[in-house]
Motif scaffolding. Structure first.
Motif, PDB file in Angstrom:
ATOM      1  N   ALA A 160       0.694  -1.456  -0.083  1.00 32.03           N
ATOM      2  CA  ALA A 160      -0.067   0.052  -0.187  1.00 32.03           C
ATOM      3  C   ALA A 160       0.929   1.366   0.116  1.00 32.03           C
ATOM      4  O   ALA A 160       0.369   2.183  -0.652  1.00 32.03           O
ATOM      5  N   THR A 161       1.950   1.136   0.708  1.00 30.99           N
ATOM      6  CA  THR A 161       3.018   2.178   0.590  1.00 30.99           C
ATOM      7  C   THR A 161       3.355   2.545  -0.638  1.00 30.99           C
ATOM      8  O   THR A 161       3.629   3.784  -1.319  1.00 30.99           O
ATOM      9  N   TYR A 162       3.894   1.633  -1.131  1.00 34.19           N
ATOM     10  CA  TYR A 162       4.313   1.417  -2.783  1.00 34.19           C
ATOM     11  C   TYR A 162       3.360   2.216  -3.746  1.00 34.19           C
ATOM     12  O   TYR A 162       3.519   3.235  -4.479  1.00 34.19           O
ATOM     13  N   GLU A 163       2.082   1.886  -3.371  1.00 31.52           N
ATOM     14  CA  GLU A 163       1.029   2.375  -4.665  1.00 31.52           C
ATOM     15  C   GLU A 163       0.885   3.721  -4.157  1.00 31.52           C
ATOM     16  O   GLU A 163       0.748   4.441  -5.077  1.00 31.52           O
ATOM     17  N   GLU A 164       0.977   4.208  -2.814  1.00 35.08           N
ATOM     18  CA  GLU A 164       0.790   5.582  -2.758  1.00 35.08           C
ATOM     19  C   GLU A 164       2.251   6.462  -2.985  1.00 35.08           C
ATOM     20  O   GLU A 164       1.899   7.560  -3.441  1.00 35.08           O
ATOM     21  N   ILE A 165       3.202   5.938  -3.000  1.00 36.93           N
ATOM     22  CA  ILE A 165       4.636   6.563  -3.163  1.00 36.93           C
ATOM     23  C   ILE A 165       4.501   6.895  -4.874  1.00 36.93           C
ATOM     24  O   ILE A 165       5.249   7.801  -5.224  1.00 36.93           O
ATOM     25  N   LEU A 166       3.723   6.116  -5.606  1.00 35.94           N
ATOM     26  CA  LEU A 166       3.869   6.420  -7.133  1.00 35.94           C
ATOM     27  C   LEU A 166       3.330   7.822  -7.352  1.00 35.94           C
ATOM     28  O   LEU A 166       3.545   8.149  -8.685  1.00 35.94           O
ATOM     29  N   ARG A 167       2.328   8.006  -6.592  1.00 33.20           N
ATOM     30  CA  ARG A 167       1.653   9.470  -6.609  1.00 33.20           C
ATOM     31  C   ARG A 167       2.305  10.617  -6.282  1.00 33.20           C
ATOM     32  O   ARG A 167       1.907  11.687  -6.494  1.00 33.20           O
ATOM     33  N   LEU A 225      13.830   1.853  -5.183  1.00 32.02           N
ATOM     34  CA  LEU A 225      13.311   2.085  -3.779  1.00 32.02           C
ATOM     35  C   LEU A 225      13.139   1.078  -3.147  1.00 32.02           C
ATOM     36  O   LEU A 225      12.786   0.022  -3.492  1.00 32.02           O
ATOM     37  N   ASP A 226      13.619   0.744  -1.848  1.00 32.73           N
ATOM     38  CA  ASP A 226      13.812  -0.379  -1.051  1.00 32.73           C
ATOM     39  C   ASP A 226      13.481   0.081   0.356  1.00 32.73           C
ATOM     40  O   ASP A 226      14.175   0.939   0.915  1.00 32.73           O
ATOM     41  N   PHE A 227      12.288  -0.394   0.976  1.00 37.79           N
ATOM     42  CA  PHE A 227      11.981  -0.017   2.272  1.00 37.79           C
ATOM     43  C   PHE A 227      11.295  -1.204   2.880  1.00 37.79           C
ATOM     44  O   PHE A 227      10.724  -2.082   2.491  1.00 37.79           O
ATOM     45  N   SER A 239      11.263  -3.975  -2.821  1.00 39.82           N
ATOM     46  CA  SER A 239      11.937  -3.156  -3.592  1.00 39.82           C
ATOM     47  C   SER A 239      11.518  -3.116  -5.076  1.00 39.82           C
ATOM     48  O   SER A 239      11.166  -4.127  -5.331  1.00 39.82           O
ATOM     49  N   ARG A 240      11.079  -1.968  -5.282  1.00 41.46           N
ATOM     50  CA  ARG A 240      10.721  -1.622  -6.747  1.00 41.46           C
ATOM     51  C   ARG A 240      11.705  -0.572  -7.331  1.00 41.46           C
ATOM     52  O   ARG A 240      12.195   0.270  -6.698  1.00 41.46           O
ATOM     53  N   THR A 241      11.859  -0.578  -8.696  1.00 40.97           N
ATOM     54  CA  THR A 241      12.827   0.358  -9.451  1.00 40.97           C
ATOM     55  C   THR A 241      11.701   1.009 -10.542  1.00 40.97           C
ATOM     56  O   THR A 241      10.967   0.766 -11.020  1.00 40.97           O
ATOM     57  N   VAL A 242      11.636   2.468 -10.169  1.00 38.40           N
ATOM     58  CA  VAL A 242      10.746   3.302 -11.218  1.00 38.40           C
ATOM     59  C   VAL A 242      11.574   4.279 -11.986  1.00 38.40           C
ATOM     60  O   VAL A 242      12.879   4.392 -11.566  1.00 38.40           O
ATOM     61  N   HIS A 243      10.959   4.796 -12.812  1.00 37.88           N
ATOM     62  CA  HIS A 243      11.699   5.742 -13.774  1.00 37.88           C
ATOM     63  C   HIS A 243      11.086   7.121 -13.775  1.00 37.88           C
ATOM     64  O   HIS A 243       9.627   7.267 -14.085  1.00 37.88           O
ATOM     65  N   LEU A 357       4.189 -12.720  -0.940  1.00 32.65           N
ATOM     66  CA  LEU A 357       3.705 -11.557   0.262  1.00 32.65           C
ATOM     67  C   LEU A 357       3.745 -10.224  -0.068  1.00 32.65           C
ATOM     68  O   LEU A 357       3.204  -9.517   0.415  1.00 32.65           O
ATOM     69  N   ASN A 358       4.131 -10.022  -1.357  1.00 31.58           N
ATOM     70  CA  ASN A 358       4.120  -8.839  -1.921  1.00 31.58           C
ATOM     71  C   ASN A 358       3.590  -8.782  -3.441  1.00 31.58           C
ATOM     72  O   ASN A 358       3.856  -9.877  -4.276  1.00 31.58           O
ATOM     73  N   GLU A 359       2.538  -7.962  -3.663  1.00 34.28           N
ATOM     74  CA  GLU A 359       1.857  -8.285  -4.800  1.00 34.28           C
ATOM     75  C   GLU A 359       1.798  -7.145  -5.751  1.00 34.28           C
ATOM     76  O   GLU A 359       0.895  -6.925  -6.486  1.00 34.28           O
ATOM     77  N   THR A 360       2.537  -6.046  -5.712  1.00 34.30           N
ATOM     78  CA  THR A 360       2.300  -4.718  -6.519  1.00 34.30           C
ATOM     79  C   THR A 360       3.015  -5.296  -7.802  1.00 34.30           C
ATOM     80  O   THR A 360       4.083  -6.118  -7.981  1.00 34.30           O
ATOM     81  N   ALA A 361       2.789  -4.472  -8.635  1.00 31.22           N
ATOM     82  CA  ALA A 361       3.341  -4.652 -10.173  1.00 31.22           C
ATOM     83  C   ALA A 361       4.674  -4.715 -10.146  1.00 31.22           C
ATOM     84  O   ALA A 361       5.556  -3.902  -9.677  1.00 31.22           O
ATOM     85  N   ARG A 362       5.514  -5.738 -10.977  1.00 30.98           N
ATOM     86  CA  ARG A 362       6.830  -5.593 -11.125  1.00 30.98           C
ATOM     87  C   ARG A 362       7.291  -4.979 -12.375  1.00 30.98           C
ATOM     88  O   ARG A 362       8.671  -4.970 -12.561  1.00 30.98           O
TER      89      ARG A 362
END
Length: 368
Positions: A160-167, A225-227, A239-243, A357-362
């Motif tokens: 949920a944190t990752y989904e919000e940080i994308l915004r 991003l690694d948190f 961890s996810r990597t964004v551009h 246990l993590n389901e956000t888009a890769r």
């Protein structure tokens, strides 16, 4: 957790100690103590607190006398554990020596203070000690259903944190500002403790453990991003990597390679597979793509009441995966002076294979 749950853990720990040829375990404040008996001292000081577990015997917890009421309340008192107090001016090492075999070999918590270990050795010069991660590396590694549920809840909060940080806005802001957003969001989603918020932008992303600094994130940056931290006593780590803006061809290529490696390693998870084989699978994909020298860390680590614990998915670790083990799968590619990519999920081993246990888009997310 009930007192009966803790009693079962202490009994299991005593049996594991006997099987490892140990006289018992000596556990001081830290995650092992909390996991075994539920006690978390109000403060970790120079005053000795220690739990002694011996096979077939009642466990004993020695605490400073002024903390005994807290210890008895948090552990339920009685049952499989005796709580004793020692007073200032007395010798706590002489007191705990009464519970230890003079010539016995004991497993001790990794974080045991040298002050306390040396005190014990003075009182019992014939005794010997070994770090718990060396003699009982799997003590906390296999989680029960309750623990997996806690880890899943922590993972969902990190998602949920990752989904919000994308915004949030990335371009024109300092790494430290985005890291602050991550910390705030983790707390808002139920974490009691934030352990790390890596924000590695541009060339800083090539440092896997970069600490978010004052670099201003620019349009065209890859950002790692690694948190994670603790929620209800159990860890999250993703961890996810964004551009920032549309990525170039090589950036997409490298990200796709890491995603393929992460998926291949996940697909390889099943009971009986050696930990090192999961590392080998991920590494094989990255090496075949020509980036082997840029994958510079192990593929994963265990997670539970701490965010890093056994088992470790690394070459040389022959221990087999067992249902209930929970660990990260986090391959990466790090191109010095340019950018880095890492994708990480927490995974639990089940009878049927792996469960994320993590389901956000890769897939690579584009931020602004």
């Amino acid at each position: 957790m009930t007192q009966e749950d803790y009693e079962r853990r202490m009994e299991r720990a005593g049996q594991a100690a006997a099987e490892a040829g140990l006289a018992g375990l000596l556990v001081t404040p830290g995650p092992d103590l909390t996991w075994l008996c539920g006690y978390r001292p109000p403060a970790v000081t120079e005053r000795l607190t220690a739990l002694v577990i011996a096979p077939g015997q009642r466990s004993r917890l020695l605490v400073p006398l002024l903390e005994r009421p807290d210890a008895e309340r948090s552990t339920g008192g009685g049952g499989a554990m005796e709580v004793s107090g020692w007073s200032d001016g007395s010798d706590p090492y002489a007191e705990i020596a009464k519970w230890i075999e003079p010539q016995g070999r004991y497993g001790v918590s990794d974080a045991t203070w040298a002050l306390h270990l040396l005190g014990l050795q003075r009182s019992l010069p014939g005794s010997a000690y070994a770090a718990l991660t060396e003699v009982l590396p799997m003590l906390r590694a296999v989680k029960d259903a309750h623990e997996v549920a806690r880890l899943a809840a922590a993972g969902a909060a990190a998602d949920a944190t990752y989904e919000e940080i994308l915004r949030v806005r990335f371009a024109g802001r300092r790494e430290s500002e985005v890291a602050g957003d991550l910390s705030r969001l983790l707390i808002e989603h139920g974490h009691s403790q934030v352990d790390f918020t890596v924000v590695g932008s541009g060339p800083n992303g090539a440092n896997p453990h970069h600490e978010a600094g004052e670099r201003v994130i620019e349009d065209g940056d890859m950002v790692v991003l690694d948190f994670g931290g603790l929620k209800d006593g159990y860890g999250s780590d993703t961890s996810r990597t964004v551009h920032v803006g549309e990525p170039g061809a090589e950036e997409r290529k490298v990200h796709d390679i890491v995603r393929e490696a992460q998926q291949a390693a996940f697909d390889a998870v099943r009971p009986g597979v050696a930990c090192q084989d999961i590392d080998r699978v991920a590494r094989r994909v990255i090496k075949a793509a020509g980036y082997g020298e840029y994958f510079i860390h192990r593929t994963g680590h265990g997670i539970g009441v701490t965010t890093h614990e056994p088992p470790y998915l690394v070459e040389g670790e022959h221990l087999p995966l067992v249902p209930g083990m929970c660990f990260s799968i986090e391959p990466g590619i790090y191109l010095p002076g340019r950018f880095g990519v890492r994708i990480e999920d927490i995974v639990t081993c089940t009878d049927a294979g792996g469960r994320r246990l993590n389901e956000t888009a890769r897939e690579m997310a584009v931020v602004h």
